[in-house]
Motif scaffolding. Structure first.
Motif, mmCIF file in Angstrom:
data_model
loop_
_atom_site.group_PDB
_atom_site.id
_atom_site.type_symbol
_atom_site.label_atom_id
_atom_site.label_comp_id
_atom_site.label_asym_id
_atom_site.label_seq_id
_atom_site.Cartn_x
_atom_site.Cartn_y
_atom_site.Cartn_z
ATOM 1 N N ILE A 3 5.473 -7.569 2.393
ATOM 2 C CA ILE A 3 6.609 -6.724 2.048
ATOM 3 C C ILE A 3 6.477 -6.358 0.582
ATOM 4 O O ILE A 3 6.051 -7.179 -0.239
ATOM 5 C CB ILE A 3 7.933 -7.474 2.282
ATOM 6 N N PHE A 4 6.845 -5.131 0.223
ATOM 7 C CA PHE A 4 6.656 -4.626 -1.137
ATOM 8 C C PHE A 4 8.003 -4.364 -1.812
ATOM 9 O O PHE A 4 8.908 -3.794 -1.201
ATOM 10 C CB PHE A 4 5.858 -3.322 -1.119
ATOM 11 N N TYR A 5 8.087 -4.753 -3.085
ATOM 12 C CA TYR A 5 9.206 -4.396 -3.942
ATOM 13 C C TYR A 5 8.684 -3.431 -4.996
ATOM 14 O O TYR A 5 7.663 -3.702 -5.648
ATOM 15 C CB TYR A 5 9.797 -5.638 -4.615
ATOM 16 N N ILE A 6 9.363 -2.288 -5.164
ATOM 17 C CA ILE A 6 8.934 -1.290 -6.140
ATOM 18 C C ILE A 6 9.565 -1.613 -7.492
ATOM 19 O O ILE A 6 10.778 -1.544 -7.648
ATOM 20 C CB ILE A 6 9.329 0.133 -5.707
ATOM 21 N N VAL B 161 7.613 5.929 -3.852
ATOM 22 C CA VAL B 161 6.778 5.779 -2.660
ATOM 23 C C VAL B 161 7.360 6.614 -1.527
ATOM 24 O O VAL B 161 8.565 6.541 -1.247
ATOM 25 C CB VAL B 161 6.682 4.299 -2.226
ATOM 26 N N LYS B 162 6.519 7.403 -0.912
ATOM 27 C CA LYS B 162 6.932 8.262 0.207
ATOM 28 C C LYS B 162 6.567 7.602 1.528
ATOM 29 O O LYS B 162 5.459 7.082 1.690
ATOM 30 C CB LYS B 162 6.244 9.622 0.090
ATOM 31 N N ALA B 163 7.510 7.629 2.487
ATOM 32 C CA ALA B 163 7.244 7.147 3.840
ATOM 33 C C ALA B 163 7.230 8.337 4.790
ATOM 34 O O ALA B 163 8.150 9.148 4.781
ATOM 35 C CB ALA B 163 8.303 6.146 4.273
ATOM 36 N N GLU C 8 13.765 -0.842 -4.784
ATOM 37 C CA GLU C 8 13.885 -0.879 -3.330
ATOM 38 C C GLU C 8 12.677 -1.568 -2.703
ATOM 39 O O GLU C 8 11.629 -1.751 -3.335
ATOM 40 C CB GLU C 8 14.053 0.536 -2.778
ATOM 41 N N ILE C 9 12.846 -1.943 -1.442
ATOM 42 C CA ILE C 9 11.839 -2.691 -0.690
ATOM 43 C C ILE C 9 11.338 -1.861 0.480
ATOM 44 O O ILE C 9 12.087 -1.097 1.079
ATOM 45 C CB ILE C 9 12.454 -4.008 -0.166
ATOM 46 N N PHE C 10 10.070 -2.009 0.794
ATOM 47 C CA PHE C 10 9.512 -1.389 1.996
ATOM 48 C C PHE C 10 8.411 -2.284 2.558
ATOM 49 O O PHE C 10 7.806 -3.054 1.807
ATOM 50 C CB PHE C 10 8.977 0.023 1.683
#
Length: 218
Positions: free
Chosen positions: A40-43, A48-50, A69-71
């Motif tokens: 899991i990534f924290y910016i 970052v585009k999804a 935010e997290i993605f």
């Protein structure tokens, strides 16, 4: 917002204490549909585009993640996977990544971490609801204007030129978000530019006359 400053700080601290620091250049793919996902990534900084790819082989913009935010958020919480690509669209996007199992273990040990996660989930729900409501507008021009104001709420900065949206958005990104063709979207953006209502380039969009633009959707 449900989370306190302390709870949000604790969540960030979890990523920095147990995670790995990574920097991505502009247009680097961070997660692809073919990736065996475990982290899991924290910016920390950057954008970052999804997006996914339609059966017509067109990129379909889903959401743009910003610092704090997290993605991938839904996968982090539910484990449900989708064929989504996450791509850095800013220079030197800084992230912290942590293994999902470790992440969930820490969250189960400290339920205060759930509050900032719930805030992020609600914000995602709000953005997707805005996208659905946007489709109620009959014309492409109305949907473009509505989309631009939604983006300005998250990324807009007021200056003497107007309301600037500091995002490298392609015409295809906007078109997919408003259920239009790229050609029609380009034509409408060009028309709004010629009317002096917006200024558009690859790195930003300026809403030069926000009050006049609002007339299209009010």
């Amino acid at each position: 917002m449900l989370a306190t400053v302390q709870q949000s700080t604790e969540l960030v601290g979890l990523f920095k204490a147990a995670g790995k620091r990574q920097i991505f250049k502009k247009n680097n793919i961070i997660i692809s549909p073919h990736t065996i996902q475990s982290d899991i990534f924290y910016i920390d900084q950057g954008i970052v585009k999804a997006y996914d790819v339609t059966k017509y082989n067109e990129d379909n913009l889903l959401i743009i993640r910003k610092a704090g935010e997290i993605f991938p958020l839904i996968w982090a919480l539910t484990g449900q996977e989708r064929q989504i690509t996450y791509q850095s669209i800013s220079n030197n996007t800084l992230t912290w990544q942590i293994n999902r199992e470790i992440f969930l273990e820490k969250v189960n040990q400290n339920h205060d971490l759930l509050f900032p996660l719930l805030d992020m989930t609600l914000e995602m729900y709000r953005l997707h609801s805005e996208r659905i409501l946007n489709l109620e507008y009959r014309t492409v021009r109305e949907r473009i204007v509505s989309f631009l104001f939604t983006m300005s709420q998250r990324f807009g900065i007021k200056n003497d030129q107007g309301l600037i949206i500091e995002l490298p958005l392609r015409h295809q990104d906007i078109a997919s978000s408003i259920n239009s063709s790229r050609e029609t979207t380009t034509r409408e953006l060009t028309s709004l530019t010629k009317k002096g209502l917006i200024d558009y380039n690859r790195n930003f969009i300026i809403l030069k006359k926000p009050k006049e633009l609002l007339k299209f959707i009010n």
